[in-house]
Design a protein around this motif. Sequence first.
Motif, PDB file in Angstrom:
ATOM      1  N   LYS A  21       5.410  -2.235  -7.918  1.00  0.00           N
ATOM      2  CA  LYS A  21       5.446  -2.493  -6.486  1.00  0.00           C
ATOM      3  C   LYS A  21       6.443  -1.578  -5.788  1.00  0.00           C
ATOM      4  CE  LYS A  21       9.089  -5.968  -6.131  1.00  0.00           C
ATOM      5  NZ  LYS A  21       9.824  -5.145  -5.171  1.00  0.00           N
ATOM      6  N   ASP A  22       7.416  -1.064  -6.531  1.00  0.00           N
ATOM      7  CA  ASP A  22       8.417  -0.151  -5.978  1.00  0.00           C
ATOM      8  C   ASP A  22       7.949   1.296  -6.012  1.00  0.00           C
ATOM      9  OD1 ASP A  22      10.630  -2.245  -5.883  1.00  0.00           O
ATOM     10  OD2 ASP A  22      10.147  -2.253  -8.017  1.00  0.00           O
ATOM     11  N   ALA A  23       6.957   1.619  -6.817  1.00  0.00           N
ATOM     12  CA  ALA A  23       6.597   3.016  -7.065  1.00  0.00           C
ATOM     13  C   ALA A  23       5.198   3.391  -6.630  1.00  0.00           C
ATOM     14  CB  ALA A  23       6.754   3.325  -8.563  1.00  0.00           C
ATOM     15  N   ARG A  24       4.256   2.479  -6.724  1.00  0.00           N
ATOM     16  CA  ARG A  24       2.861   2.849  -6.534  1.00  0.00           C
ATOM     17  C   ARG A  24       2.450   3.090  -5.094  1.00  0.00           C
ATOM     18  NH1 ARG A  24      -0.607   3.043 -10.566  1.00  0.00           N
ATOM     19  NH2 ARG A  24       0.047   2.279 -12.592  1.00  0.00           N
ATOM     20  N   PRO A  25       2.850   2.242  -4.135  1.00  0.00           N
ATOM     21  CA  PRO A  25       2.351   2.484  -2.768  1.00  0.00           C
ATOM     22  C   PRO A  25       2.718   3.876  -2.268  1.00  0.00           C
ATOM     23  CG  PRO A  25       3.393   0.333  -2.941  1.00  0.00           C
ATOM     24  CD  PRO A  25       3.696   1.056  -4.215  1.00  0.00           C
ATOM     25  N   GLU A  26       1.792   4.517  -1.580  1.00  0.00           N
ATOM     26  CA  GLU A  26       2.017   5.863  -1.065  1.00  0.00           C
ATOM     27  C   GLU A  26       3.243   5.916  -0.157  1.00  0.00           C
ATOM     28  OE1 GLU A  26      -0.345   8.055   2.252  1.00  0.00           O
ATOM     29  OE2 GLU A  26      -1.433   8.346   0.369  1.00  0.00           O
ATOM     30  N   GLY A  27       3.477   4.851   0.590  1.00  0.00           N
ATOM     31  CA  GLY A  27       4.618   4.818   1.498  1.00  0.00           C
ATOM     32  C   GLY A  27       5.841   4.142   0.921  1.00  0.00           C
ATOM     33  N   SER A  28       5.898   3.992  -0.419  1.00  0.00           N
ATOM     34  CA  SER A  28       7.032   3.288  -1.023  1.00  0.00           C
ATOM     35  C   SER A  28       8.338   4.009  -0.716  1.00  0.00           C
ATOM     36  CB  SER A  28       6.833   3.133  -2.530  1.00  0.00           C
ATOM     37  OG  SER A  28       6.654   4.380  -3.158  1.00  0.00           O
ATOM     38  N   VAL A  29       9.437   3.278  -0.809  1.00  0.00           N
ATOM     39  CA  VAL A  29      10.663   3.692  -0.139  1.00  0.00           C
ATOM     40  C   VAL A  29      11.733   4.240  -1.078  1.00  0.00           C
ATOM     41  CG1 VAL A  29      11.553   1.324  -0.230  1.00  0.00           C
ATOM     42  CG2 VAL A  29      12.416   2.876   1.512  1.00  0.00           C
ATOM     43  N   HIS A  30      11.753   3.834  -2.342  1.00  0.00           N
ATOM     44  CA  HIS A  30      12.850   4.245  -3.225  1.00  0.00           C
ATOM     45  C   HIS A  30      12.621   5.663  -3.747  1.00  0.00           C
ATOM     46  CE1 HIS A  30      15.889   4.278  -6.320  1.00  0.00           C
ATOM     47  NE2 HIS A  30      16.291   3.074  -5.977  1.00  0.00           N
ATOM     48  N   PRO A  31      13.577   6.571  -3.566  1.00  0.00           N
ATOM     49  CA  PRO A  31      13.367   7.970  -3.971  1.00  0.00           C
ATOM     50  C   PRO A  31      13.401   8.202  -5.474  1.00  0.00           C
ATOM     51  CG  PRO A  31      15.606   7.673  -3.182  1.00  0.00           C
ATOM     52  CD  PRO A  31      14.891   6.368  -2.922  1.00  0.00           C
ATOM     53  N   LEU A  73       3.349  12.209   6.260  1.00  0.00           N
ATOM     54  CA  LEU A  73       2.929  11.525   7.476  1.00  0.00           C
ATOM     55  C   LEU A  73       2.324  10.165   7.185  1.00  0.00           C
ATOM     56  CD1 LEU A  73       1.458  14.647   9.298  1.00  0.00           C
ATOM     57  CD2 LEU A  73       3.697  13.600   9.608  1.00  0.00           C
ATOM     58  N   ASN A  74       2.714   9.570   6.078  1.00  0.00           N
ATOM     59  CA  ASN A  74       2.309   8.203   5.779  1.00  0.00           C
ATOM     60  C   ASN A  74       2.789   7.269   6.889  1.00  0.00           C
ATOM     61  OD1 ASN A  74       3.517   5.482   4.511  1.00  0.00           O
ATOM     62  ND2 ASN A  74       1.616   6.003   3.474  1.00  0.00           N
ATOM     63  N   PRO A  75       1.952   6.367   7.393  1.00  0.00           N
ATOM     64  CA  PRO A  75       2.344   5.509   8.516  1.00  0.00           C
ATOM     65  C   PRO A  75       3.634   4.721   8.280  1.00  0.00           C
ATOM     66  CG  PRO A  75      -0.014   5.362   8.159  1.00  0.00           C
ATOM     67  CD  PRO A  75       0.538   6.180   7.030  1.00  0.00           C
ATOM     68  N   GLU A  76       3.841   4.223   7.082  1.00  0.00           N
ATOM     69  CA  GLU A  76       5.064   3.462   6.799  1.00  0.00           C
ATOM     70  C   GLU A  76       6.289   4.374   6.864  1.00  0.00           C
ATOM     71  OE1 GLU A  76       4.342   1.660   3.036  1.00  0.00           O
ATOM     72  OE2 GLU A  76       2.801   0.315   3.810  1.00  0.00           O
ATOM     73  N   ARG A  77       6.126   5.601   6.368  1.00  0.00           N
ATOM     74  CA  ARG A  77       7.248   6.544   6.415  1.00  0.00           C
ATOM     75  C   ARG A  77       7.552   6.933   7.869  1.00  0.00           C
ATOM     76  NH1 ARG A  77       5.719   9.066   2.533  1.00  0.00           N
ATOM     77  NH2 ARG A  77       7.162   8.103   1.087  1.00  0.00           N
ATOM     78  N   ILE A  78       6.502   7.115   8.662  1.00  0.00           N
ATOM     79  CA  ILE A  78       6.674   7.444  10.079  1.00  0.00           C
ATOM     80  C   ILE A  78       7.466   6.341  10.782  1.00  0.00           C
ATOM     81  CG2 ILE A  78       5.433   7.718  12.258  1.00  0.00           C
ATOM     82  CD1 ILE A  78       5.295  10.171  10.449  1.00  0.00           C
TER      83      ILE A  78
END
Length: 831
Positions: free
Chosen positions: A520-530, A687-692
């Motif tokens: 859940k921390d790694a798979r989503p395209e817009g995931s947040v942890h570097p 330009l992933n919406p969550e990252r935006i």
Amino acid sequence: MKKTAFTLLSFLLIPIYQLAAQAPTGGGGGSSTIATFTNGMERNPGFFTYYWDAKKGKVWLEIDKFDTEFLFYPSLAQGVGSNDIGLDRGRLGQEHIVKFQRSGPKVLMIEPNYSYRAISNDPLERRAVEQSFAKSVHAGFDIVAEEGGKVLVDLTPFLMQDMVGAAQAIARTKQGAFKFDASRSAMYLPYTKAFPQNTEFETIITLTGDNPGAYLRDVTPTATAVTIHQHYSFVQLPDNNYKPRIFDPRIGYGGIEYFDYATPVSQPIMKRYISRHRLEKKDPSATVSEAVKPIVYYIDPGTPEPIRSALMDGTAWWNQAFEAAGFKDAFQVKLLPADADPMDIRYNLVQWVHRSTRGWSYGASVIDPRTGEIIKGKVTLGSLRVRQDYLIAQGLIGDFAGATAPTSDPMLQMSIERLRQLAAHEVGHTLGLPHNYISSTQGGGEFGRASVMDYPTMVAKIKGANIDLSDAYAKNIGIYDKWSIRYGYEQFPNGTDEKQALDKIINDMHKTGITFLTDKDARPEGSVHPGTHLWDNGNNAVDELKRVAEVRRMALANFTAKKIPLGMPMATLEEVLVPMYMFHRYQVEAAAKVVAGQVYTNALRGDGQPVTSVVPVQEQKRALDVLLATIDPAFLAVPKSIQALIPPHPFRYDPNPREVFKRRTGLSFDPMAAPEAAAGMTLQMLLNPERISRLVGQSALDPAQLSLEGMLDQLLAATWFKAEPTDSYQAEVKRLTDKLFLQKLIDLSSNQDVTSQGRGIALLKLSQLKNKLTAPSTNPKLAAHHLFALDQIRRAEGNIADVRPSNPQTPPDGMPIDTGQEWLSPECDWR
């Protein structure tokens, strides 16, 4: 009962069956004795004794245990052979706790609801919960004979059905409408057996249908008739001496969950326990002791050498972790006896499975839903995966002088090293462990490797003028793996406070810099942890992208016809080229997570772990600079020397469309397709919406942080506002990238998943671009480029539905490129 699900292919979970067995034509409706009724039949005594009626092709089950729970689960003994459909040989279905309950002349197979319980000594309190939630009746049987407290029922109709949901799987993957055909189905006696603690049944099941899809046509001799083998296991449940171990989110374990309504109101009602094998010391007081019963894993004897030895070696790595947990020789690896049934519950198995295309590997388990105890571990390894790894090695270091590789083949060596790591990874799932995707950044050294439960890609290093693969994969278990096995399996001396001892293991692990983050921390395209991603390497995602880009540059510079053996069609070079050109793909995804990234842990209150923090602005800007370099025309251009090597594919060598670049040029290699796929990939991640939306939020909280407008300005500077290259091919690549970015901006301006301020900033940048494009150009190609962009912007200003975007080319399939299938992905590999 509820269980954390680790399988991408949820359609294999078994539906609830309601089946009324037909009464036989004879037998007097239960008036006969069993001995009389079964006269002349073959009797098979065991956990459940059954009779085989060869004349009628029926199985009669003798039930002597009423209101006694046992484990039932179906599985696939022989599969379909398509990774896409997912019906693999050895695939486990969902396990069920069931019991037989008699009501007059009828017997019901009932599944209690273990998702809701009352752990209480008060029978009325337990009854209140039991009566509040539904049960499931899987089957109903008419009694045909009885004697001495035993009854006989016809089990055949229960066995003769599509119990693994194969028809649903075929329909879900759009391969046709199929249904069970009883006239083409029968018992399969060689693997129908009874043992003291388990009774096993196997059937030949045929599904028939019209208009089968390409996946089915590829793997069946007559695609309108799909015949598989289903296996059914009735298993005695373990005794009550197993002690469940509590789950802790700071260290990874799958397991069971249930509501306990006897819990005091001040405490959590949801209970969570881990999945693990039962393992006990012969001498509980000894620091190191042999096990009462070792965990033994068996390797499929149908695996060829040298792969078989590699699988045995990689599986045996886990003994290092059990030694760290205080056990001696407690984890063992053996070859499955040739006469053993691989579906038998008694064997933990690593199985070698063939498919028509490369595909996922899996680690699954049969678990006691009451306690979380693992009863059987089952690994499925796809045989074509090793060929994909070999293909990647060809592109990196291949140099074929003749028709075959040299006797000392470093490409094969790298592929074998990957199989060792893959075997260890999938077996780890069957020991209870999920993925740990942050481990590639931890564990010391340049490449971390704290756990085999991460997804690694091969580490390719530049040495002089060559690429070196001698350190491509880890050669042992990781440090995190030892901590996790200690948490799950370490046996503490009598009188120890187990909760405190388990907390100490986790706290000691944290002191070494090791943590746990998963799918859940790694798979989503817009995931947040570097630090969490699949198929990445290195302690720093940005530095590793720079390094990987240089490896890619050298691989393309060294790409010649010698990447394939003599005698192979030149067109097959494209299959070798794809993973080289896209060699940076996963590290791009990892580095993109640095932009608007946040570092966090699964902290508990009072445990001293850092909770969360935003990635520093300088690191975010550094990541953006490196990512923008991957959409530079010089980076994206396919060397003309390579293009000249790749003709259309010859007759009977049609490429798998997943393994080559999509094209708009017919049979010929499309020089724009690869740049379009690679540039689109980088833009998609940035330009992933969550990252935006996070960019908008982080600059609002800290104006010094990287902002959305700042990132879009840099993207404009790297595309539309950048001078065209003098090379005509690279200039066309730039114009292609410009258009891809323009389409992304238009999409962002109307995307309801983006904050309103984010959409407003996208509109602002479109307006600025429009003003820039109004200047006339004498270059016809550039004028056409600007005219197209202005038309798109004006359409977006009027009605977004009027925009006519091109369908962007996507990269060829990457996953699974060199590891197992994963949790919560479209094809999850473990539960």
